[in-house]
Design a protein around this motif. Structure first.
Motif, PDB file in Angstrom:
ATOM      1  N   ALA A 199     -57.462  13.797   0.178  1.00 36.08           N
ATOM      2  CA  ALA A 199     -57.057  14.998  -0.569  1.00 36.08           C
ATOM      3  C   ALA A 199     -55.675  14.803  -1.179  1.00 36.08           C
ATOM      4  N   ASN A 200     -54.729  14.286  -0.363  1.00 35.87           N
ATOM      5  CA  ASN A 200     -53.361  14.105  -0.859  1.00 35.87           C
ATOM      6  C   ASN A 200     -53.270  13.005  -1.907  1.00 35.87           C
ATOM      7  N   PHE A 201     -54.096  11.950  -1.748  1.00 35.83           N
ATOM      8  CA  PHE A 201     -54.104  10.872  -2.744  1.00 35.83           C
ATOM      9  C   PHE A 201     -54.509  11.438  -4.106  1.00 35.83           C
ATOM     10  N   PHE A 202     -55.580  12.244  -4.118  1.00 36.63           N
ATOM     11  CA  PHE A 202     -56.059  12.754  -5.412  1.00 36.63           C
ATOM     12  C   PHE A 202     -55.087  13.764  -6.021  1.00 36.63           C
ATOM     13  N   LEU A 203     -54.383  14.532  -5.164  1.00 39.83           N
ATOM     14  CA  LEU A 203     -53.340  15.436  -5.677  1.00 39.83           C
ATOM     15  C   LEU A 203     -52.267  14.633  -6.410  1.00 39.83           C
ATOM     16  N   ALA A 204     -51.825  13.524  -5.767  1.00 42.06           N
ATOM     17  CA  ALA A 204     -50.769  12.688  -6.348  1.00 42.06           C
ATOM     18  C   ALA A 204     -51.288  11.985  -7.603  1.00 42.06           C
ATOM     19  N   PHE A 205     -52.540  11.549  -7.540  1.00 42.80           N
ATOM     20  CA  PHE A 205     -53.152  10.814  -8.651  1.00 42.80           C
ATOM     21  C   PHE A 205     -53.262  11.713  -9.884  1.00 42.80           C
ATOM     22  N   GLU A 206     -53.675  12.992  -9.635  1.00 44.68           N
ATOM     23  CA  GLU A 206     -53.801  13.947 -10.750  1.00 44.68           C
ATOM     24  C   GLU A 206     -52.457  14.195 -11.415  1.00 44.68           C
ATOM     25  N   GLN A 207     -51.371  14.129 -10.616  1.00 45.13           N
ATOM     26  CA  GLN A 207     -50.046  14.379 -11.195  1.00 45.13           C
ATOM     27  C   GLN A 207     -49.428  13.102 -11.751  1.00 45.13           C
ATOM     28  N   ASP A 208     -50.250  12.045 -11.824  1.00 46.77           N
ATOM     29  CA  ASP A 208     -49.849  10.798 -12.470  1.00 46.77           C
ATOM     30  C   ASP A 208     -48.640  10.144 -11.793  1.00 46.77           C
ATOM     31  N   LEU A 209     -48.605  10.190 -10.457  1.00 48.32           N
ATOM     32  CA  LEU A 209     -47.498   9.564  -9.739  1.00 48.32           C
ATOM     33  C   LEU A 209     -47.823   8.091  -9.479  1.00 48.32           C
ATOM     34  N   THR A 210     -46.766   7.266  -9.418  1.00 54.09           N
ATOM     35  CA  THR A 210     -46.962   5.869  -9.026  1.00 54.09           C
ATOM     36  C   THR A 210     -47.211   5.860  -7.524  1.00 54.09           C
ATOM     37  N   ILE A 211     -48.301   5.207  -7.100  1.00 53.09           N
ATOM     38  CA  ILE A 211     -48.638   5.244  -5.667  1.00 53.09           C
ATOM     39  C   ILE A 211     -48.310   3.908  -5.011  1.00 53.09           C
ATOM     40  N   VAL A 248     -47.639  20.850  -0.752  1.00 57.94           N
ATOM     41  CA  VAL A 248     -47.704  19.441  -1.150  1.00 57.94           C
ATOM     42  C   VAL A 248     -47.608  19.346  -2.665  1.00 57.94           C
ATOM     43  N   SER A 249     -48.404  20.169  -3.373  1.00 61.76           N
ATOM     44  CA  SER A 249     -48.443  20.020  -4.826  1.00 61.76           C
ATOM     45  C   SER A 249     -47.096  20.370  -5.448  1.00 61.76           C
ATOM     46  N   ARG A 250     -46.404  21.384  -4.888  1.00 61.67           N
ATOM     47  CA  ARG A 250     -45.118  21.722  -5.506  1.00 61.67           C
ATOM     48  C   ARG A 250     -44.063  20.683  -5.160  1.00 61.67           C
ATOM     49  N   SER A 251     -44.190  20.043  -3.971  1.00 59.11           N
ATOM     50  CA  SER A 251     -43.247  18.982  -3.617  1.00 59.11           C
ATOM     51  C   SER A 251     -43.466  17.785  -4.535  1.00 59.11           C
ATOM     52  N   LEU A 252     -44.746  17.479  -4.810  1.00 58.69           N
ATOM     53  CA  LEU A 252     -45.057  16.316  -5.647  1.00 58.69           C
ATOM     54  C   LEU A 252     -44.604  16.538  -7.087  1.00 58.69           C
ATOM     55  N   TYR A 253     -44.514  17.797  -7.488  1.00 57.47           N
ATOM     56  CA  TYR A 253     -44.142  18.100  -8.869  1.00 57.47           C
ATOM     57  C   TYR A 253     -42.739  17.598  -9.184  1.00 57.47           C
ATOM     58  N   ALA A 254     -41.899  17.512  -8.134  1.00 58.50           N
ATOM     59  CA  ALA A 254     -40.519  17.064  -8.347  1.00 58.50           C
ATOM     60  C   ALA A 254     -40.395  15.545  -8.205  1.00 58.50           C
ATOM     61  N   CYS A 255     -41.535  14.847  -7.981  1.00 58.39           N
ATOM     62  CA  CYS A 255     -41.499  13.390  -7.739  1.00 58.39           C
ATOM     63  C   CYS A 255     -42.071  12.616  -8.922  1.00 58.39           C
ATOM     64  N   GLN A 256     -41.740  11.321  -8.935  1.00 53.28           N
ATOM     65  CA  GLN A 256     -42.395  10.421  -9.893  1.00 53.28           C
ATOM     66  C   GLN A 256     -43.252   9.383  -9.156  1.00 53.28           C
ATOM     67  N   GLY A 257     -43.092   9.320  -7.824  1.00 55.69           N
ATOM     68  CA  GLY A 257     -43.878   8.351  -7.056  1.00 55.69           C
ATOM     69  C   GLY A 257     -44.182   8.875  -5.666  1.00 55.69           C
ATOM     70  N   ALA A 258     -45.162   8.244  -4.998  1.00 58.71           N
ATOM     71  CA  ALA A 258     -45.523   8.670  -3.640  1.00 58.71           C
ATOM     72  C   ALA A 258     -45.897   7.455  -2.804  1.00 58.71           C
ATOM     73  N   VAL A 259     -45.404   7.434  -1.552  1.00 56.05           N
ATOM     74  CA  VAL A 259     -45.802   6.391  -0.607  1.00 56.05           C
ATOM     75  C   VAL A 259     -47.029   6.928   0.130  1.00 56.05           C
ATOM     76  N   LEU A 260     -48.163   6.231  -0.009  1.00 54.22           N
ATOM     77  CA  LEU A 260     -49.401   6.661   0.654  1.00 54.22           C
ATOM     78  C   LEU A 260     -49.488   5.921   1.985  1.00 54.22           C
ATOM     79  N   LEU A 261     -49.343   6.675   3.072  1.00 54.88           N
ATOM     80  CA  LEU A 261     -49.258   6.065   4.403  1.00 54.88           C
ATOM     81  C   LEU A 261     -50.584   6.212   5.135  1.00 54.88           C
ATOM     82  N   VAL A 262     -51.116   5.088   5.650  1.00 54.23           N
ATOM     83  CA  VAL A 262     -52.380   5.144   6.390  1.00 54.23           C
ATOM     84  C   VAL A 262     -52.203   4.454   7.738  1.00 54.23           C
ATOM     85  N   ASP A 263     -52.726   5.088   8.780  1.00 59.00           N
ATOM     86  CA  ASP A 263     -52.622   4.579  10.149  1.00 59.00           C
ATOM     87  C   ASP A 263     -53.485   3.320  10.309  1.00 59.00           C
TER      88      ASP A 263
END
Length: 610
Positions: free
Chosen positions: A128-140, A102-117
């Motif tokens: 866990a995934n939200f905070f990984l994306a948040f730490e990498q300063d991605l637009t959520i 996940v972290s290496r995939s996010l490294y190539a991104c600038q944003g992430a869609v956070l999907l919740v059921d």
């Protein structure tokens, strides 16, 4: 958009401001792969007619378990306000063990869609995934999925997301990936909110290698993001970590299958084939640059560290070669599995393998059996211990058979994890009891909403690698979710317990346990073994021992032939003589006899956590 039009496209026209690199992050089964399929359909990347459910989940194990293991990527062309944008969807795994993916995939991104059921709400891996994306300063971009379901409750979920992530209700997209409802709003939000890649097309080439896999016909295929400059077929490139030089043989977009384009430009994501022989050459997080223009490499990824270890042996020892070839093929695509040859007195030749976590190990075993038809036995999983010896030296041990004598040990340290459990309040008692049994220390307890709580515990990794997850699910009727991250080592009172059969230790059955649990575990293992070891011609003593101290014992009585059958009546001394003779023979046999261990013995011991 039609693929025939795209092949006439010049990628040079897609400047960084018309490119968006994003991923979808979610807990298992919250609809990530389905949403990816809908986006591919919506943009014409795959047609609705030929759709393969979960298009990006290519492995059989991924479709069966409903998880994503390998990160896949697809490029989409999308028209927004009369302009065409190139969107690169970088698919990420959703499970805790694959968080390095996940972290290496996010490294190539600038944003992430956070999907919740819309039914299950926020789960442990969502956090866990939200905070990984948040730490990498991605637009959520937060989205609630499955709103078409009868029991969907988007209002409650919106409240949870506000509490857990501080996301306001008006920021949420309401979609159904299954029916395609409002899915286009996801792409619109990606274009409006996600930053375009911040590269410089006039600088020399700098590109990030964020994934790779092995193709039987074409060798290693790498996925790269071009950060600065451009890369063209025929270029000479160098990998920063190994300083090896390659020629670009093929390059292009993943659409979603590889589509040759001759070149990739600043901000673009695509595949690269450069004649690498093994995945080990294509190091994840490496920087590729033009050989003629060396540059300062990007800060690299931390290499994935093995945390769970197990011995893998063929059921039939003659199949060792077949198993070795199968393991070699699998590790071509998964450099995070650490493999060493080892031999065991009881099981013969095999391999000691290191994995990222328990699911990683299960998936690896399942792929060995499914894709390569190899029947295997695995020994009980262990973790990496640090041991401080009396002479001041520090050693790392993951195999119980290498555990030093107690007189040489000053102190033993075991790996600890920070665990997050989200559970409905009616199962709170079960969850606390389970964590206390596993030597856990509670660090926090907060309400997510009126019905669910977030529990945080410090737990020894050794206690959660066998059947903790199953117990967590059964103790909460399947509703609790769990996630963990490593948090260093702490001192613990650990000992090595040997299993002896007629006084001989069986290396494959020895385990490292906490002293408080040694007696109960010793009793349980000896009982289990008594059930599975067949009766021999002599008595078999099954003992559990710590050092020279026997802590539990069971016996399998000998099969006995009635040697007095032919003595009808007559003198008792004659019978006694025959019985004594038999006894002597049994003693001799016991010294010479070798106890045969059936395969079930190992399997039962591994699963004997009840």
């Amino acid at each position: 958009m039609n693929i025939s039009k795209i092949q006439n496209f010049d990628l040079r026209n897609f400047k960084a401001d018309h490119i968006r690199n994003f991923s979808i992050i979610a807990h298992i089964d919250h609809g990530k792969s389905t949403l990816a399929d809908r986006l591919l359909e919506l943009t014409g990347t795959i047609s609705g007619r030929v759709k393969n459910e979960q298009f990006l989940d290519k492995l059989q194990v991924e479709r069966e378990r409903g998880i994503t293991v390998k990160a896949q990527t697809a490029s989409l062309f999308y028209q927004y306000k009369d302009e065409i944008y190139l969107l690169n969807l970088i698919d990420t795994p959703g499970h805790v063990d694959f968080s390095y993916e996940v972290s290496r995939s996010l490294y190539a991104c600038q944003g992430a869609v956070l999907l919740v059921d819309a039914v299950q709400g926020v789960q442990a891996q969502t956090m866990a995934n939200f905070f990984l994306a948040f730490e990498q300063d991605l637009t959520i971009i937060p989205a609630i999925n499955k709103i078409d379901m009868a029991n969907a409750d988007p209002e409650r979920i919106a409240g949870e997301m506000n509490k857990a992530f501080d996301i306001k209700k008006d920021e949420l997209l309401h979609i159904s990936a299954k029916t395609g409802l409002n899915v286009e709003t996801v792409l619109d939000a990606v274009i409006e909110k996600v930053k375009s890649p911040q590269g410089d097309e006039n600088k020399p080439l700098k590109s990030l290698l964020f994934d790779s896999w092995f193709d039987e016909y074409r060798g290693v295929i790498c996925l790269i993001e071009v950060i600065d400059g451009e890369i063209t077929k025929g270029d000479k490139i160098t990998a920063a970590s190994t300083e090896q030089t390659y020629e670009v043989l093929d390059i292009g977009l993943m659409y979603p299958e590889p589509l040759q384009t001759e070149a990739l430009y600043t901000g673009q994501v695509g595949f690269l084939i450069a004649g690498m022989k093994t995945v080990k050459e294509a190091r994840i997080g490496d920087t590729l640059y033009h050989t003629s223009h060396p540059i300062e490499p990007l800060p690299g990824f931390k290499p994935a560290k093995s945390m769970v270890f197990a011995g893998i042996y063929p059921v039939d020892t003659s199949e060792f070669e077949t198993m070795r070839d199968a393991i070699e093929k699998l590790t071509l695509n998964d450099p995070s599995v650490h493999v060493e040859k080892e031999s065991s007195v009881a099981l013969g030749l095999g391999f000691r393998c290191g994995f990222l976590g328990l699911l990683h190990m299960d998936v690896f075993k399942q792929r060995l059996e499914q894709e390569h038809n190899v029947a295997i036995i695995t020994t009980s999983p262990t973790v990496l211990y640090k041991i401080l010896l009396t002479n001041g030296e520090e050693i790392l041990i993951e195999n119980p058979s290498n555990f030093p004598e107690s007189v040489r040990i000053e102190e033993v340290f075991e790996p600890i994890v920070n665990a997050t459990i989200i559970t409905p309040k009616e199962y709170l008692g079960n969850m606390i009891k389970l964590c206390e049994e596993r030597r856990g220390t509670q660090t926090e307890m907060t309400f997510l909403d009126e019905g669910r709580l977030i529990l945080r515990y410090k737990l020894p990794l050794n206690e959660i690698i066998t059947d903790y997850y199953d117990k967590l699910k059964s103790g909460s009727a399947g509703y609790a979710s769990f996630d963990y991250e490593l948090s260093g080592y702490q001192a613990a009172n650990l000992v090595k317990m040997n299993i002896l059969l007629n006084g001989k230790p069986v290396d494959a059955l020895s385990v490292i346990v906490h002293e408080d649990k040694a007696f109960s575990m010793g009793r349980r293992l000896t009982k289990k073994l008594k059930e599975v070891i067949h009766r021999q011609m002599f008595e078999v003593a099954i003992q559990a021992a710590i050092g020279a101290k026997i802590i539990a014992r069971e016996s399998v009585s000998a099969m006995r032939k009635d040697v007095t059958a032919k003595c009808y009546g007559g003198d008792i001394t004659r019978k006694r003589k025959l019985l004594e003779k038999q006894k002597e023979g049994k003693k001799k046999m016991k010294q010479v006899g070798n106890v045969e261990l059936p395969q079930e013995a190992f399997l039962t011991v591994l699963k004997s956590e009840e």
